[in-house]
Write a protein that holds these residues in place. Structure first.
Motif, PDB file in Angstrom:
ATOM      1  N   PHE A 148      16.433   6.085 -24.123  1.00 39.85           N
ATOM      2  CA  PHE A 148      17.146   4.851 -24.466  1.00 39.85           C
ATOM      3  C   PHE A 148      18.568   5.260 -24.821  1.00 39.85           C
ATOM      4  O   PHE A 148      18.826   5.771 -25.900  1.00 39.85           O
ATOM      5  CB  PHE A 148      16.478   4.120 -25.637  1.00 39.85           C
ATOM      6  N   SER A 149      19.477   5.039 -23.872  1.00 37.49           N
ATOM      7  CA  SER A 149      20.832   5.542 -24.024  1.00 37.49           C
ATOM      8  C   SER A 149      21.750   4.396 -24.407  1.00 37.49           C
ATOM      9  O   SER A 149      21.998   3.484 -23.623  1.00 37.49           O
ATOM     10  CB  SER A 149      21.268   6.179 -22.708  1.00 37.49           C
ATOM     11  N   PHE A 150      22.235   4.499 -25.620  1.00 39.45           N
ATOM     12  CA  PHE A 150      23.023   3.418 -26.192  1.00 39.45           C
ATOM     13  C   PHE A 150      24.453   3.409 -25.645  1.00 39.45           C
ATOM     14  O   PHE A 150      25.066   4.451 -25.505  1.00 39.45           O
ATOM     15  CB  PHE A 150      23.040   3.602 -27.713  1.00 39.45           C
ATOM     16  N   ARG A 151      24.970   2.227 -25.301  1.00 38.38           N
ATOM     17  CA  ARG A 151      26.353   2.088 -24.830  1.00 38.38           C
ATOM     18  C   ARG A 151      27.085   1.086 -25.710  1.00 38.38           C
ATOM     19  O   ARG A 151      26.522   0.064 -26.079  1.00 38.38           O
ATOM     20  CB  ARG A 151      26.394   1.592 -23.380  1.00 38.38           C
ATOM     21  N   ASP A 152      28.356   1.381 -25.993  1.00 42.05           N
ATOM     22  CA  ASP A 152      29.135   0.478 -26.835  1.00 42.05           C
ATOM     23  C   ASP A 152      29.626  -0.722 -26.039  1.00 42.05           C
ATOM     24  O   ASP A 152      29.280  -0.893 -24.873  1.00 42.05           O
ATOM     25  CB  ASP A 152      30.292   1.223 -27.515  1.00 42.05           C
ATOM     26  N   GLU A 153      30.441  -1.543 -26.673  1.00 41.85           N
ATOM     27  CA  GLU A 153      30.934  -2.767 -26.020  1.00 41.85           C
ATOM     28  C   GLU A 153      31.674  -2.487 -24.718  1.00 41.85           C
ATOM     29  O   GLU A 153      31.803  -3.349 -23.865  1.00 41.85           O
ATOM     30  CB  GLU A 153      31.926  -3.477 -26.952  1.00 41.85           C
ATOM     31  N   PHE A 154      32.217  -1.285 -24.583  1.00 39.76           N
ATOM     32  CA  PHE A 154      32.940  -0.951 -23.361  1.00 39.76           C
ATOM     33  C   PHE A 154      32.037  -0.229 -22.353  1.00 39.76           C
ATOM     34  O   PHE A 154      32.506   0.291 -21.351  1.00 39.76           O
ATOM     35  CB  PHE A 154      34.172  -0.092 -23.701  1.00 39.76           C
ATOM     36  N   HIS A 175      23.919  -4.624 -31.053  1.00 39.41           N
ATOM     37  CA  HIS A 175      24.730  -5.751 -31.487  1.00 39.41           C
ATOM     38  C   HIS A 175      25.162  -6.513 -30.238  1.00 39.41           C
ATOM     39  O   HIS A 175      25.181  -5.952 -29.147  1.00 39.41           O
ATOM     40  CB  HIS A 175      25.974  -5.257 -32.239  1.00 39.41           C
ATOM     41  N   PRO A 176      25.546  -7.797 -30.403  1.00 42.93           N
ATOM     42  CA  PRO A 176      25.998  -8.545 -29.224  1.00 42.93           C
ATOM     43  C   PRO A 176      27.108  -7.798 -28.499  1.00 42.93           C
ATOM     44  O   PRO A 176      28.008  -7.244 -29.129  1.00 42.93           O
ATOM     45  CB  PRO A 176      26.522  -9.853 -29.820  1.00 42.93           C
ATOM     46  N   GLY A 177      27.015  -7.761 -27.174  1.00 41.58           N
ATOM     47  CA  GLY A 177      28.050  -7.094 -26.382  1.00 41.58           C
ATOM     48  C   GLY A 177      27.709  -5.641 -26.068  1.00 41.58           C
ATOM     49  O   GLY A 177      28.216  -5.081 -25.107  1.00 41.58           O
ATOM     50  N   GLU A 178      26.859  -5.037 -26.890  1.00 45.50           N
ATOM     51  CA  GLU A 178      26.448  -3.664 -26.609  1.00 45.50           C
ATOM     52  C   GLU A 178      25.223  -3.695 -25.707  1.00 45.50           C
ATOM     53  O   GLU A 178      24.575  -4.731 -25.580  1.00 45.50           O
ATOM     54  CB  GLU A 178      26.079  -2.944 -27.916  1.00 45.50           C
ATOM     55  N   ASN A 179      24.930  -2.589 -25.097  1.00 45.82           N
ATOM     56  CA  ASN A 179      23.709  -2.568 -24.304  1.00 45.82           C
ATOM     57  C   ASN A 179      23.105  -1.177 -24.271  1.00 45.82           C
ATOM     58  O   ASN A 179      23.703  -0.201 -24.715  1.00 45.82           O
ATOM     59  CB  ASN A 179      23.933  -3.139 -22.899  1.00 45.82           C
ATOM     60  N   ILE A 180      21.903  -1.149 -23.741  1.00 48.24           N
ATOM     61  CA  ILE A 180      21.164   0.111 -23.665  1.00 48.24           C
ATOM     62  C   ILE A 180      20.812   0.364 -22.208  1.00 48.24           C
ATOM     63  O   ILE A 180      20.404  -0.546 -21.501  1.00 48.24           O
ATOM     64  CB  ILE A 180      19.892   0.032 -24.527  1.00 48.24           C
ATOM     65  N   ARG A 181      20.999   1.599 -21.763  1.00 48.87           N
ATOM     66  CA  ARG A 181      20.490   1.995 -20.457  1.00 48.87           C
ATOM     67  C   ARG A 181      19.173   2.709 -20.722  1.00 48.87           C
ATOM     68  O   ARG A 181      19.119   3.577 -21.594  1.00 48.87           O
ATOM     69  CB  ARG A 181      21.462   2.946 -19.751  1.00 48.87           C
ATOM     70  N   LEU A 294      32.102  12.657 -17.283  1.00 51.30           N
ATOM     71  CA  LEU A 294      33.272  11.797 -17.394  1.00 51.30           C
ATOM     72  C   LEU A 294      32.961  10.387 -16.893  1.00 51.30           C
ATOM     73  O   LEU A 294      33.335   9.405 -17.513  1.00 51.30           O
ATOM     74  CB  LEU A 294      34.451  12.396 -16.605  1.00 51.30           C
ATOM     75  N   ARG A 295      32.229  10.302 -15.767  1.00 46.49           N
ATOM     76  CA  ARG A 295      31.906   8.974 -15.243  1.00 46.49           C
ATOM     77  C   ARG A 295      30.990   8.213 -16.194  1.00 46.49           C
ATOM     78  O   ARG A 295      31.118   7.022 -16.379  1.00 46.49           O
ATOM     79  CB  ARG A 295      31.251   9.087 -13.863  1.00 46.49           C
ATOM     80  N   LYS A 296      30.031   8.934 -16.814  1.00 43.06           N
ATOM     81  CA  LYS A 296      29.107   8.276 -17.730  1.00 43.06           C
ATOM     82  C   LYS A 296      29.835   7.737 -18.950  1.00 43.06           C
ATOM     83  O   LYS A 296      29.510   6.686 -19.467  1.00 43.06           O
ATOM     84  CB  LYS A 296      28.014   9.251 -18.190  1.00 43.06           C
ATOM     85  N   LYS A 297      30.840   8.502 -19.395  1.00 41.74           N
ATOM     86  CA  LYS A 297      31.600   8.042 -20.558  1.00 41.74           C
ATOM     87  C   LYS A 297      32.320   6.737 -20.240  1.00 41.74           C
ATOM     88  O   LYS A 297      32.649   5.967 -21.111  1.00 41.74           O
ATOM     89  CB  LYS A 297      32.597   9.114 -21.002  1.00 41.74           C
ATOM     90  N   GLU A 298      32.588   6.513 -18.953  1.00 42.31           N
ATOM     91  CA  GLU A 298      33.280   5.284 -18.558  1.00 42.31           C
ATOM     92  C   GLU A 298      32.324   4.143 -18.253  1.00 42.31           C
ATOM     93  O   GLU A 298      32.754   3.065 -17.876  1.00 42.31           O
ATOM     94  CB  GLU A 298      34.145   5.559 -17.322  1.00 42.31           C
ATOM     95  N   GLY A 299      31.043   4.392 -18.353  1.00 42.84           N
ATOM     96  CA  GLY A 299      30.116   3.294 -18.174  1.00 42.84           C
ATOM     97  C   GLY A 299      29.168   3.429 -17.008  1.00 42.84           C
ATOM     98  O   GLY A 299      28.325   2.582 -16.773  1.00 42.84           O
ATOM     99  N   TYR A 300      29.329   4.522 -16.252  1.00 45.79           N
ATOM    100  CA  TYR A 300      28.418   4.774 -15.140  1.00 45.79           C
ATOM    101  C   TYR A 300      27.000   4.847 -15.676  1.00 45.79           C
ATOM    102  O   TYR A 300      26.783   5.269 -16.791  1.00 45.79           O
ATOM    103  CB  TYR A 300      28.813   6.108 -14.485  1.00 45.79           C
ATOM    104  N   PHE A 301      26.018   4.463 -14.852  1.00 46.33           N
ATOM    105  CA  PHE A 301      24.648   4.480 -15.369  1.00 46.33           C
ATOM    106  C   PHE A 301      24.151   5.850 -15.397  1.00 46.33           C
ATOM    107  O   PHE A 301      23.760   6.691 -15.456  1.00 46.33           O
ATOM    108  CB  PHE A 301      23.728   3.565 -14.558  1.00 46.33           C
TER     109      PHE A 301
END
Lengths: 301, 426
Positions: A148-154, A175-181, A294-301
């Motif tokens: 369960f990999s937590f991602r911030d609002e960005f 929290h609203p806006g955050e998501n989990i991969r 680097l790509r994951k830090k930018e939101g890549y799955f």
């Protein structure tokens, strides 16, 4: 009725089903990322095992770069229809039109830009969890990621600040806006995936099997000739017997030379292969030692 | 149709962790296991060979295989748990490579919580250090069933049996205090490859198995509780289609024990009873099922059962309690605030909780109990907990699945502690 021992595949399968049910029960609005590739094909079978005779408690989502292999797209649509589940296709073309993705050239690899469209889709549908088919054996940044990999609002991953993951008690809170991969097959290897495809008799797109294809030899790899990739002046296209180990963006996914025409033969090859899946097939992972990180830090799955 | 049969249970998957102090050679050991079992791919090998050369060294630095993140490569350290996979014809292995730095103990606990076996690395030159004691204590606390002490860097002490024997003796003295008796000791040089996969020719005085032999053959069938049937309901399946109008399937994973059709079951916390009507798998129905299978159960009676409930065999009842003692490992940089309510996630239940008292904190070096009024990161303590809704639990030693929980900070949503239930308070 045949009996068989409780194998490592049974153990991995049960773990993955448990993970999917946790997502369904605890996340308000999850989605399953389905690309038509072998890993997400396995995810669909696991979802069937987790939720049948009920329907999937989430839609299938595909981030379409529109540089995908036509066989894969055809398969994607057919499989979603067979299952009777909802498929949402988010096109990168829309992100390009909106000016959110700016490409240097129309044939440039679109893999890295998937993150933009993925994050837009997550925002549009308010998904709080996206189930994906990533595996820890694929790449060293993935090897350090939680199930369960937590991602911030960005949509960003912070490898130094991951939630500790203990036993199989998963913290699914956001929290609203955050998501989990969520990666139910984190602990599977490429070989496990093929053995499972074999055991479950799962159909996969034809490009996974050996076929004759026009390719160009470039940077020690084979590039498939398509409307996106044409031979440069000093290069020439040749017909080679190949198969794909991964399916992604046509401009950067390379096939490997192979005569494996069925799943058993792929298993035999995979068991003795000396090159990693991504090392053999992804140009975009070879730009630097830390490309995936680097790509994951930018939101890549 | 194919159904898994309990009598044919084979332990094909072994999860283990490696723990040790900084520079004990953990990454090199993992690299050696992967290399000598031919699990390293050519592109990985060429990439680390290049990096080794760039750093002005010769040969192949196998530790580079597990140092995954940019920050780690820059600093030459391991900052998080890395998972590695390899297989031999006998077994599949999942390694959690856990760092030895003091500030990252939480990652060791993370890796330890799912492990069948722990390899504690000891540098033959340094002997048993504070960190080795800490890691051994953690392994015993988390209840890892099998422990291996790898006395590494034997090449740097001339492969001396005397050194090895002394370290074993020191270690055993410490382990005795922890009630750990089932420990294997192996002298090795991960760097040279002695006694990891190959025996080498320098340790002829050692009669025991190589590390790989041990990993392939250690019996792990009894690592989970095979007696008490525990089934936390994860998800209730109600398709409500015309064909399945009244279908109610209780989906979950059998955490321990086994169940068969017709068994009398009790639903907790309500205490209502019924019988198992069907055990459903995707492939069809089965007569029986056992841990750790994920299944769907239906029961004879129409009862109100939802996520968070626990099905057990009637007569094998666990505790249903609102107050209990637990060992807590504090994982967060933010200290425990005993005035605050936290969330506890235990099986499929999440409840509000307060820490009503700290009985003592353990000094992991001396195992002495200390009095404290708060808990900081890496602290291990016995605490008293009160929960708003009852938990249905077992003593952790008896049953890991129903004896473990995580503590979540409701404001940040972070996982701040890991807990192991030791005793209910009446």
């Amino acid at each position: 009725m045949s009996n068989h021992p409780f194998t490592h595949l049974d153990a991995l399968e049960s773990e993955a089903i448990h993970i999917m049910r946790e997502v369904a029960a605890e996340c308000a609005n999850p989605a399953l990322l389905f690309s038509g590739g072998k890993d997400s094909i396995v995810l669909l079978r696991l979802a069937e095992k987790a939720f049948r005779p009920g329907r999937f408690p989430f839609p299938l989502v595909h981030i379409d770069t529109e540089h995908n292999f036509p066989e894969v797209i055809e398969f994607r649509d057919r499989r979603a229809k067979q299952l009777g589940e909802r498929l949402i296709v988010s096109s990168m073309e829309d992100s390009i039109k909106k000016g959110k993705v700016v490409l240097r050239s129309p044939t440039q690899s679109r893999n890295a830009f998937q993150s933009v469209t993925l994050l837009d889709t997550i925002a549009e549908y308010e998904f709080d969890a996206c189930i994906g088919g990533a595996r820890r054996d694929e790449e060293k940044a993935r090897a350090k990621e939680r199930i369960f990999s937590f991602r911030d609002e960005f949509g960003q991953w912070d490898p130094k600040n991951q939630r500790p993951e203990l036993w199989d008690i998963y913290n699914t809170r956001t929290h609203p806006g955050e998501n989990i991969r969520v990666f139910p097959i984190s602990n599977w290897t490429e070989l496990d995936v093929w053995e499972y495809i074999d055991r479950e008799q799962l159909e996969v797109p034809k490009i996974y099997f050996a076929h004759l294809r026009d390719v160009i030899r470039r940077d020690a790899g084979l590039l498939p000739v398509s409307h996106l990739v044409q031979p440069r002046e000093e290069e020439r296209a040749e017909k080679v017997m190949v198969r794909f180990r991964t399916v992604g963006d046509m401009s950067c996914t390379c096939p490997v030379e192979s005569a494996a025409a069925c799943v058993e033969e792929i298993i035999a090859e995979t068991a003795i292969t000396r090159i990693t899946e991504r090392g053999a097939t992804r140009m975009d992972d070879q730009t630097s030692d830390a490309s995936m990180e680097l790509r994951k830090k930018e939101g890549y799955f | 149709m194919s159904v898994v049969k309990k009598e044919l249970f084979e332990s094909e998957l072994l999860r283990f962790i490696t723990a040790g102090s900084v520079d004990d050679g953990k990454s090199t050991l993992i690299g050696r296991l992967l290399h000598d079992s031919k699990s390293i791919f050519e592109d990985q090998l060429s990439s680390i060979t290049n990096t080794t050369r760039k750093r002005g060294m010769e040969g192949v630095d196998l530790s580079l295989l597990t140092d995954g993140l940019q920050a780690e490569r820059e600093q030459g350290i391991t900052i998080d748990v890395a998972y590695r996979y390899f297989a031999t014809p006998k077994r599949k292995f999942i390694i959690a490579d856990t760092p030895g730095h003091e500030q990252y103990t939480r990652n060791m606990v993370t890796g330890a919580s799912t492990a069948n076996l722990a390899i504690i690395l000891v540098d033959a030159r340094n002997g048993v250090l504070t960190q080795s004691r800490r890691h051994t204590y953690l392994a015993s606390l988390v209840g890892i069933p099998h422990l291996v002490v790898a006395v590494n860097k034997m090449d740097l002490v001339d492969y001396s049996q005397e050194v090895f024997d002394r370290i074993c003796k020191d270690f055993a003295a410490f382990a005795d205090e922890l009630n750990l008796h089932n420990i294997e000791y192996i002298p090795m040089s991960a760097l040279r490859g002695d006694m990891v996969v190959e025996r080498g020719d320098k340790l002829a005085w050692y009669q025991g198995t190589t590390l790989m032999d041990l990993l392939e053959n250690v019996a792990i069938d009894h690592d989970i509780n095979l007696n008490d049937f525990r089934y936390p309901v994860q998800w209730v399946c109600r398709p409500q289609t015309e064909a399945l109008h009244d279908f109610r399937g209780y989906m979950g994973r059998i955490e321990s024990g086994a169940v068969k059709v017709g068994d009398a079951v009790t639903v907790l916390p309500s205490g209502l009873t019924s019988r198992i009507k069907e055990i459903l798998l995707y492939e069809g129905s089965a007569d029986d099922a056992f841990a750790p299978q994920s299944v769907t159960l239906t029961i004879e009676d129409h009862l109100d059962i939802s996520r968070g409930d626990l099905l057990v065999k009637t007569g094998e009842t666990p505790w249903v309690t609102k107050e209990f003692n637990a060992m807590l490992c504090w994982l967060s940089e933010q200290a425990l605030d005993s005035k605050r309510k936290y969330l506890i996630k235990h099986t499929t239940r999440t409840v509000k909780a307060i820490v009503s008292g700290i009985d003592y904190r353990i000094d992991v070096n001396t195992l002495k109990q200390e009095t404290v009024d708060t808990l900081n990161m890496n602290d291990i303590a016995q605490v008293r907990l009160k929960v708003q809704q009852p938990l249905i639990c077992d003593d952790y030693v008896r049953n890991h699945a129903t004896g473990s929980f995580i503590v979540i900070d409701e404001t940040s949503n972070n996982t701040v502690a890991a807990g192991m239930i030791s005793q209910q308070i009446n």
